[in-house]
Design a protein around this motif. Structure first.
Motif, PDB file in Angstrom:
ATOM      1  N   LEU A 122     -52.381 -63.948  62.737  1.00  0.00           N
ATOM      2  CA  LEU A 122     -52.091 -64.172  61.314  1.00  0.00           C
ATOM      3  C   LEU A 122     -53.009 -63.361  60.407  1.00  0.00           C
ATOM      4  CD1 LEU A 122     -51.401 -68.015  61.222  1.00  0.00           C
ATOM      5  CD2 LEU A 122     -49.746 -66.136  61.125  1.00  0.00           C
ATOM      6  N   ALA A 123     -54.293 -63.220  60.793  1.00  0.00           N
ATOM      7  CA  ALA A 123     -55.222 -62.467  59.945  1.00  0.00           C
ATOM      8  C   ALA A 123     -54.799 -60.992  59.890  1.00  0.00           C
ATOM      9  CB  ALA A 123     -56.647 -62.596  60.473  1.00  0.00           C
ATOM     10  N   GLU A 151     -51.379 -54.316  68.697  1.00  0.00           N
ATOM     11  CA  GLU A 151     -51.459 -55.653  69.294  1.00  0.00           C
ATOM     12  C   GLU A 151     -51.452 -55.529  70.817  1.00  0.00           C
ATOM     13  OE1 GLU A 151     -51.898 -58.953  68.578  1.00  0.00           O
ATOM     14  OE2 GLU A 151     -51.565 -59.268  70.720  1.00  0.00           O
ATOM     15  N   ALA A 152     -52.380 -56.248  71.456  1.00  0.00           N
ATOM     16  CA  ALA A 152     -52.508 -56.159  72.917  1.00  0.00           C
ATOM     17  C   ALA A 152     -51.313 -56.785  73.632  1.00  0.00           C
ATOM     18  CB  ALA A 152     -53.797 -56.861  73.346  1.00  0.00           C
ATOM     19  N   GLY A 193     -50.519 -64.021  67.886  1.00  0.00           N
ATOM     20  CA  GLY A 193     -51.793 -64.497  68.427  1.00  0.00           C
ATOM     21  C   GLY A 193     -51.713 -65.949  68.828  1.00  0.00           C
ATOM     22  N   ARG A 194     -52.582 -66.767  68.238  1.00  0.00           N
ATOM     23  CA  ARG A 194     -52.662 -68.179  68.623  1.00  0.00           C
ATOM     24  C   ARG A 194     -51.502 -69.018  68.079  1.00  0.00           C
ATOM     25  NH1 ARG A 194     -58.412 -69.276  66.661  1.00  0.00           N
ATOM     26  NH2 ARG A 194     -58.440 -67.048  66.204  1.00  0.00           N
ATOM     27  N   GLN A 245     -49.297 -77.627  66.823  1.00  0.00           N
ATOM     28  CA  GLN A 245     -49.862 -77.316  65.526  1.00  0.00           C
ATOM     29  C   GLN A 245     -48.858 -77.550  64.436  1.00  0.00           C
ATOM     30  OE1 GLN A 245     -51.497 -73.393  64.751  1.00  0.00           O
ATOM     31  NE2 GLN A 245     -51.132 -72.717  66.832  1.00  0.00           N
ATOM     32  N   VAL A 246     -49.371 -77.718  63.224  1.00  0.00           N
ATOM     33  CA  VAL A 246     -48.484 -77.973  62.083  1.00  0.00           C
ATOM     34  C   VAL A 246     -48.827 -77.012  60.959  1.00  0.00           C
ATOM     35  CG1 VAL A 246     -48.112 -80.416  62.601  1.00  0.00           C
ATOM     36  CG2 VAL A 246     -50.064 -79.754  61.187  1.00  0.00           C
ATOM     37  N   TYR A 274     -50.721 -75.043  51.780  1.00  0.00           N
ATOM     38  CA  TYR A 274     -51.777 -74.050  52.020  1.00  0.00           C
ATOM     39  C   TYR A 274     -51.624 -72.955  50.960  1.00  0.00           C
ATOM     40  CZ  TYR A 274     -53.472 -75.333  56.768  1.00  0.00           C
ATOM     41  OH  TYR A 274     -54.057 -75.928  57.854  1.00  0.00           O
ATOM     42  N   VAL A 326     -56.597 -52.479  72.606  1.00  0.00           N
ATOM     43  CA  VAL A 326     -57.594 -51.521  72.122  1.00  0.00           C
ATOM     44  C   VAL A 326     -58.861 -51.658  72.963  1.00  0.00           C
ATOM     45  CG1 VAL A 326     -59.112 -51.088  70.152  1.00  0.00           C
ATOM     46  CG2 VAL A 326     -56.669 -51.513  69.785  1.00  0.00           C
ATOM     47  N   PHE A 351     -59.344 -59.312  65.541  1.00  0.00           N
ATOM     48  CA  PHE A 351     -59.437 -60.207  66.699  1.00  0.00           C
ATOM     49  C   PHE A 351     -60.906 -60.433  67.000  1.00  0.00           C
ATOM     50  CE2 PHE A 351     -59.352 -56.045  68.859  1.00  0.00           C
ATOM     51  CZ  PHE A 351     -60.336 -56.185  69.820  1.00  0.00           C
ATOM     52  N   ASP A 380     -59.862 -66.037  61.560  1.00  0.00           N
ATOM     53  CA  ASP A 380     -60.171 -67.387  61.085  1.00  0.00           C
ATOM     54  C   ASP A 380     -61.652 -67.711  61.136  1.00  0.00           C
ATOM     55  OD1 ASP A 380     -60.232 -67.582  63.884  1.00  0.00           O
ATOM     56  OD2 ASP A 380     -59.025 -69.417  63.974  1.00  0.00           O
ATOM     57  N   SER A 435     -58.256 -72.342  60.671  1.00  0.00           N
ATOM     58  CA  SER A 435     -56.906 -72.798  60.295  1.00  0.00           C
ATOM     59  C   SER A 435     -56.013 -71.615  59.976  1.00  0.00           C
ATOM     60  CB  SER A 435     -56.993 -73.687  59.049  1.00  0.00           C
ATOM     61  OG  SER A 435     -57.386 -72.889  57.944  1.00  0.00           O
ATOM     62  N   ILE A 436     -54.744 -71.923  59.855  1.00  0.00           N
ATOM     63  CA  ILE A 436     -53.768 -70.920  59.439  1.00  0.00           C
ATOM     64  C   ILE A 436     -54.158 -70.363  58.074  1.00  0.00           C
ATOM     65  CG2 ILE A 436     -51.370 -70.737  58.631  1.00  0.00           C
ATOM     66  CD1 ILE A 436     -50.691 -72.725  60.980  1.00  0.00           C
TER      67      ILE A 436
HETATM   68  C1  LIG Z   1     -53.557 -75.223  69.846  1.00  0.00           C
HETATM   69  C2  LIG Z   1     -53.868 -74.839  68.425  1.00  0.00           C
HETATM   70  C3  LIG Z   1     -53.626 -75.751  67.414  1.00  0.00           C
HETATM   71  C4  LIG Z   1     -53.857 -75.394  66.102  1.00  0.00           C
HETATM   72  N1  LIG Z   1     -53.494 -76.247  65.107  1.00  0.00           N
HETATM   73  C5  LIG Z   1     -53.516 -75.812  63.834  1.00  0.00           C
HETATM   74  C6  LIG Z   1     -52.910 -76.580  62.801  1.00  0.00           C
HETATM   75  O1  LIG Z   1     -52.285 -77.617  63.066  1.00  0.00           O
HETATM   76  N2  LIG Z   1     -52.983 -76.116  61.511  1.00  0.00           N
HETATM   77  C7  LIG Z   1     -53.663 -74.971  61.203  1.00  0.00           C
HETATM   78  O2  LIG Z   1     -53.720 -74.615  60.030  1.00  0.00           O
HETATM   79  N3  LIG Z   1     -54.222 -74.203  62.169  1.00  0.00           N
HETATM   80  C8  LIG Z   1     -54.137 -74.584  63.468  1.00  0.00           C
HETATM   81  N4  LIG Z   1     -54.643 -73.791  64.459  1.00  0.00           N
HETATM   82  C9  LIG Z   1     -55.436 -72.596  64.079  1.00  0.00           C
HETATM   83  C10 LIG Z   1     -54.636 -71.335  63.777  1.00  0.00           C
HETATM   84  O3  LIG Z   1     -53.538 -71.190  64.635  1.00  0.00           O
HETATM   85  C11 LIG Z   1     -55.597 -70.156  63.936  1.00  0.00           C
HETATM   86  O4  LIG Z   1     -56.697 -70.388  63.084  1.00  0.00           O
HETATM   87  C12 LIG Z   1     -54.990 -68.802  63.588  1.00  0.00           C
HETATM   88  O5  LIG Z   1     -53.766 -68.606  64.236  1.00  0.00           O
HETATM   89  C13 LIG Z   1     -55.969 -67.701  63.967  1.00  0.00           C
HETATM   90  O6  LIG Z   1     -55.418 -66.421  63.637  1.00  0.00           O
HETATM   91  P1  LIG Z   1     -56.277 -65.089  63.796  1.00  0.00           P
HETATM   92  O7  LIG Z   1     -55.414 -63.985  63.336  1.00  0.00           O
HETATM   93  O8  LIG Z   1     -57.602 -65.269  63.139  1.00  0.00           O
HETATM   94  O9  LIG Z   1     -56.608 -64.960  65.349  1.00  0.00           O
HETATM   95  P2  LIG Z   1     -55.640 -64.755  66.614  1.00  0.00           P
HETATM   96  O10 LIG Z   1     -54.416 -65.564  66.451  1.00  0.00           O
HETATM   97  O11 LIG Z   1     -56.493 -65.042  67.794  1.00  0.00           O
HETATM   98  O12 LIG Z   1     -55.218 -63.231  66.567  1.00  0.00           O
HETATM   99  C14 LIG Z   1     -55.906 -62.185  67.233  1.00  0.00           C
HETATM  100  C15 LIG Z   1     -54.885 -61.180  67.762  1.00  0.00           C
HETATM  101  O13 LIG Z   1     -55.570 -60.050  68.294  1.00  0.00           O
HETATM  102  C16 LIG Z   1     -54.963 -59.692  69.523  1.00  0.00           C
HETATM  103  N5  LIG Z   1     -55.957 -58.969  70.333  1.00  0.00           N
HETATM  104  C17 LIG Z   1     -57.000 -59.485  71.047  1.00  0.00           C
HETATM  105  N6  LIG Z   1     -57.653 -58.517  71.692  1.00  0.00           N
HETATM  106  C18 LIG Z   1     -57.038 -57.355  71.372  1.00  0.00           C
HETATM  107  C19 LIG Z   1     -57.258 -55.988  71.726  1.00  0.00           C
HETATM  108  N7  LIG Z   1     -58.268 -55.614  72.538  1.00  0.00           N
HETATM  109  N8  LIG Z   1     -56.415 -55.054  71.238  1.00  0.00           N
HETATM  110  C20 LIG Z   1     -55.404 -55.385  70.397  1.00  0.00           C
HETATM  111  N9  LIG Z   1     -55.141 -56.667  70.040  1.00  0.00           N
HETATM  112  C21 LIG Z   1     -55.956 -57.633  70.502  1.00  0.00           C
HETATM  113  C22 LIG Z   1     -54.559 -61.025  70.129  1.00  0.00           C
HETATM  114  O14 LIG Z   1     -53.576 -60.852  71.142  1.00  0.00           O
HETATM  115  C23 LIG Z   1     -54.031 -61.753  68.905  1.00  0.00           C
HETATM  116  O15 LIG Z   1     -52.668 -61.484  68.678  1.00  0.00           O
HETATM  117  C24 LIG Z   1     -54.424 -74.123  65.790  1.00  0.00           C
HETATM  118  C25 LIG Z   1     -54.685 -73.220  66.827  1.00  0.00           C
HETATM  119  C26 LIG Z   1     -54.379 -73.564  68.127  1.00  0.00           C
HETATM  120  C27 LIG Z   1     -54.578 -72.529  69.186  1.00  0.00           C
END
Ligand SMILES: Cc1cc2nc3c(=O)[nH]c(=O)nc-3n(C[C@H](O)[C@H](O)[C@H](O)COP(=O)(O)OP(=O)(O)OC[C@H]3O[C@@H](n4cnc5c(N)ncnc54)[C@H](O)[C@@H]3O)c2cc1C
Length: 399
Positions: A11-12, A31-32, A38-39, A56-57, A62, A221, A246, A375, A381-382
């Protein structure tokens, strides 16, 4: 023109890409994995159940959603506002009086809330309106705040701890109190939702709005500098700027970073439809010593979670230690007060679900010319991930 290269399509990364492309910048997201999100990830089982990888919800209020995605495109379906809470023998209802006035009498009989607790909930809901952002996280922990605010130990143990434990994936409620008040605002005044197409619909909708060919999946990467990215394949890409979205320390055992973990089990049974759990979250207080912590009959919130119409129950246990299925089903039946004949559908384990954030966060960081977001730089969080990605993009506005 060299693109701004964004590493990671969580999402970030997606929020960063969206904001940069709105600024008119050329972007490339690497994206890997074979898909974005991602999560936030979902899949459909052979029997037609839609499974989110970890329950998750999405909170419709937000603030970051407004600028990142059209909520209409997500076809959001909402939970009821409140929860059914297991007391060891039966389920008690605690419903948001502003959203479910018809449930006020049942809510008033919630055994663990004194008159003062109920008045404090209303006061908290009203005061939470000014907490419009998920930062700063606050100087005292949520648990300390709840005690200082005057809630009784019984109400904390039987409502706040199971409810927030499921949100934070931390029964110690150690995250800062400002973040808690921000969440009270979002839970209390907005809706708790699931996109009809599963949680994954959120990143897919953001990705859909990006320019064609601006995302490359299956492109892990290996290393990067401020102006150059090297893929695992050996390919080198020159960049005008690099944003790492990431957790770059993820594979480093010396990082010392900690994560909250969760395991979610999915079950079906025709009996589930008769329980009356409908669109309520079902909470199990940790004081009962059970392995499961929170449940939801997600197919009753969104019918798209089950193409066959058979009920789908999500059952979560904080932590990444897999609990025996026999114990999980026995505990679900204990809460339901009857035998359910549950059929297992899927189990998802997320050992790195939420980053542990102890101090204040700045939204993003710049180190050696590379912008870092995700995050962990905002809130777990989302909303935190989206805000961090947007702020990272804004830091590049004039460069
Ligand atoms: C089980 C669970 C329940 C949750 N519940 C909630 C909820 O109810 N409400 C809420 O608001 N939030 C919730 N969250 C939190 C929310 O989902 C996360 O905070 C958010 O998705 C994080 O996004 P991000 O982009 O920071 O990280 P990530 O989603 O981790 O994104 C990182 C990305 O980088 C990629 N990557 C990694 N290494 C490499 C590389 N070497 N080369 C290229 N790409 C790479 C990964 O594949 C991934 O796609 C929950 C999370 C989980 C897992």
């Amino acid at each position: 023109m060299k693109p701004v290269v964004i590493l990671g399509a969580g999402l970030a990364g997606l929020a960063c890409a969206k904001s940069l492309s709105e600024q008119g910048k050329t972007i490339l997201v690497l994206e890997a994995k074979p898909k974005v999100g991602g999560r936030v990830s979902s899949f459909r089982t052979e029997k037609g159940f839609l499974v989110d990888e970890g329950f998750q919800v999405l909170l419709s209020s937000y603030p970051e959603l407004k600028t990142t995605v059209s909520l209409d495109s997500l076809h959001l379906e909402s939970f009821n506002s409140g929860a059914l809470i297991f007391n060891g023998e039966r389920l008690d209802l605690l419903a948001n009086p502003f959203r479910h006035p018809q449930k006020v009498f049942r809510t008033l009989s919630f055994p663990y809330a004194s008159f003062k607790d109920k008045a404090l909930v209303v006061s908290l809901l009203l005061s939470s309106q000014r907490f419009k952002t998920d930062t700063p996280l606050g100087k005292i922990s949520t648990l300390e705040f709840l005690r200082k605010f005057g809630f009784s130990p019984g109400f904390i143990e039987n409502f706040w701890r199971p409810f927030l434990g499921g949100v934070y994936l931390d029964s110690n409620l150690s995250i800062g109190s400002h973040y808690f008040q921000f969440l009270v605002r979002c839970f209390g005044w907005g809706k708790v939702c699931l996109p009809a197409g599963g949680m994954e619909q959120l990143p897919l909708s953001i990705a859909y709005d990006l320019p064609k060919k601006s995302i490359r999946i299956n492109s892990p990467v290996r290393s990067w500098t401020a102006k150059e990215v090297i893929l695992e394949s050996g390919e080198t890409i020159e960049a005008s700027q690099v944003v790492c979205a990431f957790d770059e320390k993820m594979n480093s055992s010396s990082s010392g970073e900690k994560f909250r973990q969760v395991t979610t089990y999915y079950f079906t049974s025709p009996e589930l439809a008769q329980l009356g759990w409908e669109k309520w979250l079902v909470l199990v207080p940790p004081r009962l010593g059970m392995a499961i912590t929170h449940m939801a009959l997600i197919s009753s919130v969104s019918k798209a979670y089950s193409t066959s119409g058979e009920p789908l129950l999500s059952v979560s246990a904080i932590g990444s230690k897999e609990v025996k299925l026999s114990r999980v089903t026995q505990e679900v039946e204990q809460v339901a007060g009857k035998r359910l004949g549950l059929d297992w559908v899927a189990t998802t384990q997320v050992p790195r679900a939420l980053p542990v954030i102890t101090g204040e966060t700045s939204g993003f960081e710049i180190r050696e010319g590379v912008v870092y977001c995700g995050d962990r730089y905002a809130s777990p969080s989302i909303n935190g991930a989206l805000r961090s990605g947007r702020m990272a993009a804004e830091s590049l506005r004039f460069s």
